[in-house]
Design an enzyme around this catalytic site. Structure first.
Site, PDB file in Angstrom:
ATOM      1  N   THR A 180      53.858  78.258 -14.026  1.00  0.00           N
ATOM      2  CA  THR A 180      54.239  76.845 -14.034  1.00  0.00           C
ATOM      3  C   THR A 180      55.183  76.609 -15.217  1.00  0.00           C
ATOM      4  O   THR A 180      55.504  77.525 -15.960  1.00  0.00           O
ATOM      5  CB  THR A 180      52.963  75.984 -14.205  1.00  0.00           C
ATOM      6  N   GLU A 181      55.571  75.367 -15.375  1.00  0.00           N
ATOM      7  CA  GLU A 181      56.476  74.975 -16.471  1.00  0.00           C
ATOM      8  C   GLU A 181      55.815  75.272 -17.820  1.00  0.00           C
ATOM      9  O   GLU A 181      54.592  75.364 -17.892  1.00  0.00           O
ATOM     10  CB  GLU A 181      56.712  73.463 -16.388  1.00  0.00           C
ATOM     11  N   GLY A 236      47.408  85.249 -18.237  1.00  0.00           N
ATOM     12  CA  GLY A 236      48.441  86.289 -18.188  1.00  0.00           C
ATOM     13  C   GLY A 236      48.879  86.730 -19.564  1.00  0.00           C
ATOM     14  O   GLY A 236      49.246  87.883 -19.782  1.00  0.00           O
ATOM     15  N   ASP A 286      49.881  81.421  -5.532  1.00  0.00           N
ATOM     16  CA  ASP A 286      50.087  81.042  -4.127  1.00  0.00           C
ATOM     17  C   ASP A 286      50.360  82.269  -3.259  1.00  0.00           C
ATOM     18  O   ASP A 286      50.385  82.167  -2.039  1.00  0.00           O
ATOM     19  CB  ASP A 286      51.248  80.031  -4.014  1.00  0.00           C
ATOM     20  N   PRO A 321      48.607  75.407 -19.494  1.00  0.00           N
ATOM     21  CA  PRO A 321      48.204  76.824 -19.593  1.00  0.00           C
ATOM     22  C   PRO A 321      49.388  77.787 -19.698  1.00  0.00           C
ATOM     23  O   PRO A 321      49.229  78.922 -20.115  1.00  0.00           O
ATOM     24  CB  PRO A 321      47.405  77.048 -18.303  1.00  0.00           C
ATOM     25  N   ASP A 374      55.706  84.371 -12.699  1.00  0.00           N
ATOM     26  CA  ASP A 374      55.826  83.280 -11.729  1.00  0.00           C
ATOM     27  C   ASP A 374      54.875  82.173 -12.161  1.00  0.00           C
ATOM     28  O   ASP A 374      53.854  81.884 -11.523  1.00  0.00           O
ATOM     29  CB  ASP A 374      55.458  83.817 -10.332  1.00  0.00           C
TER      30      ASP A 374
HETATM   31  N1  SAM Z   1      57.009  78.974  -8.309  1.00  0.00           N
HETATM   32  C1  SAM Z   1      56.383  77.989  -9.198  1.00  0.00           C
HETATM   33  C2  SAM Z   1      57.367  77.545 -10.276  1.00  0.00           C
HETATM   34  O1  SAM Z   1      58.421  78.187 -10.413  1.00  0.00           O
HETATM   35  O2  SAM Z   1      57.050  76.562 -10.974  1.00  0.00           O
HETATM   36  C3  SAM Z   1      55.120  78.563  -9.793  1.00  0.00           C
HETATM   37  C4  SAM Z   1      54.059  78.694  -8.747  1.00  0.00           C
HETATM   38  S1  SAM Z   1      52.595  79.505  -9.207  1.00  0.00           S
HETATM   39  C5  SAM Z   1      51.479  78.589  -8.260  1.00  0.00           C
HETATM   40  C6  SAM Z   1      52.320  79.012 -10.875  1.00  0.00           C
HETATM   41  C7  SAM Z   1      50.997  79.553 -11.352  1.00  0.00           C
HETATM   42  O3  SAM Z   1      51.025  79.832 -12.758  1.00  0.00           O
HETATM   43  C8  SAM Z   1      49.803  78.597 -11.172  1.00  0.00           C
HETATM   44  O4  SAM Z   1      48.972  79.079 -10.135  1.00  0.00           O
HETATM   45  C9  SAM Z   1      49.104  78.574 -12.525  1.00  0.00           C
HETATM   46  O5  SAM Z   1      47.688  78.588 -12.414  1.00  0.00           O
HETATM   47  C10 SAM Z   1      49.646  79.850 -13.154  1.00  0.00           C
HETATM   48  N2  SAM Z   1      49.539  79.923 -14.615  1.00  0.00           N
HETATM   49  C11 SAM Z   1      49.874  78.978 -15.524  1.00  0.00           C
HETATM   50  N3  SAM Z   1      49.621  79.433 -16.775  1.00  0.00           N
HETATM   51  C12 SAM Z   1      49.120  80.705 -16.640  1.00  0.00           C
HETATM   52  C13 SAM Z   1      48.680  81.696 -17.552  1.00  0.00           C
HETATM   53  N4  SAM Z   1      48.680  81.490 -18.882  1.00  0.00           N
HETATM   54  N5  SAM Z   1      48.246  82.884 -17.049  1.00  0.00           N
HETATM   55  C14 SAM Z   1      48.241  83.108 -15.700  1.00  0.00           C
HETATM   56  N6  SAM Z   1      48.632  82.205 -14.786  1.00  0.00           N
HETATM   57  C15 SAM Z   1      49.072  81.014 -15.259  1.00  0.00           C
END
Ligand code: SAM
Length: 275
Positions: A157-158, A138, A86, A162, A155
């Protein structure tokens, strides 16, 4: 005609909010992506029906993920953000003049695309010349990095879908390898009300890898329980021992140098998780 969206934060508890309209919705290769306009919080990004960020309260999370580690490191130049599609953390990172390069690696390009379109206040700095945006895992990026970054911010997701690998001891060991010899990292670590075990396990794993490991908290009204935790692992610099002169002026709405220190003062039930 508005509807009410409810995020179930546990099987038995959630938050609900009035949604005026849905701006975009799709099932990406990785998650369900919704961009909605809410009455209370403005435009909001949801992933798999979980609140990710909203225009009205995003500054708390993004300032606390970025400024605590960046003021702790004496000269942060090369930064990595894992997730963060974001753009909010990147916007805050760029407020530090020492930063020469900020790399963002998010697995889902659609998050970046629709954040730019519907959350310009948050994603507006992703095109900055100091920023390199990569779409990828990542976990793999970290595995391929060595002795490269001053500060890494996770930063994500839970720990589901992924992001599941981004909360493992192997990932934190990879972060240690990807950091320079005096590097440090921060990872969003969910909340102590509903995810106490996660916080306890992350602390245990990080402590086995980093000589300085701490937890700090912030109030994020749209996140589960409203009390959010961040884990910091550092090879050398202690976030509680920052020289006064390090705190150069930056524009913030939540972070202050006093709050930097105070955020590490934990409620007893949270302190018990980290001991
Ligand atoms: N601030 C939020 C929270 O604390 O839950 C997170 C927001 S940010 C949009 C979360 C991002 O993590 C998402 O855009 C998602 O696509 C990304 N994400 C999830 N797994 C990932 C991975 N293995 N590698 C890179 N990005 C990843």
């Amino acid at each position: 005609m508005s509807i009410w969206f409810t995020e179930k934060q546990t099987e038995n508890f959630g938050i609900t909010m009035k949604v005026n309209r849905t701006l975009h919705t799709e099932q990406t290769d990785f998650q369900k992506l919704d961009m909605v306009e809410t009455e209370e919080w403005g435009n909001m990004l949801l992933l798999d029906d979980m609140v990710m960020t909203s225009v009205k309260d995003e500054f708390v999370y993004h300032e606390m993920v970025a400024h605590v580690p960046l003021f702790t490191h004496p000269n942060p130049e090369n930064i990595l953000v894992v997730g963060g599609g974001d753009g909010g953390v990147i916007r805050e990172v760029l407020k530090h003049p020492s930063v020469k390069k900020a790399t963002l690696v998010d697995i889902d390009g659609k998050v970046i695309e629709f954040s730019k379109k519907y959350l310009p206040e948050i994603a507006g700095k992703l095109e900055d010349p100091r920023v390199e945006v990569k779409v990828g895992d990542g976990f793999m990026h970290i595995a391929e990095s060595e002795n490269e970054y001053d500060v890494i911010m996770v930063d994500s997701t839970e720990p589901v879908g992924p992001a599941v690998n981004l909360f493992t001891k192997g990932f934190y060991a990879g972060i240690a390898k990807a950091l320079k010899e005096d590097g440090l990292f921060v990872a969003q670590s969910d909340n102590p009300w509903f995810k106490a075990d996660l916080i306890r396990n992350v602390q245990k794993d990080v402590k086995e890898i980093f000589p300085i490991t701490r937890l700090y908290v912030a109030n994020i009204p749209t996140y589960p329980s409203g009390l959010w935790a961040f884990t910091i692992g550092s090879k050398k610099h202690d976030p509680l021992k920052v020289e006064e002169e390090r705190f150069h002026e930056i524009e913030t709405k939540y972070y202050t140098k006093e709050l930097h220190q105070a955020s590490f003062v934990l409620p007893k039930f949270v302190q018990d998780l980290v001991e």
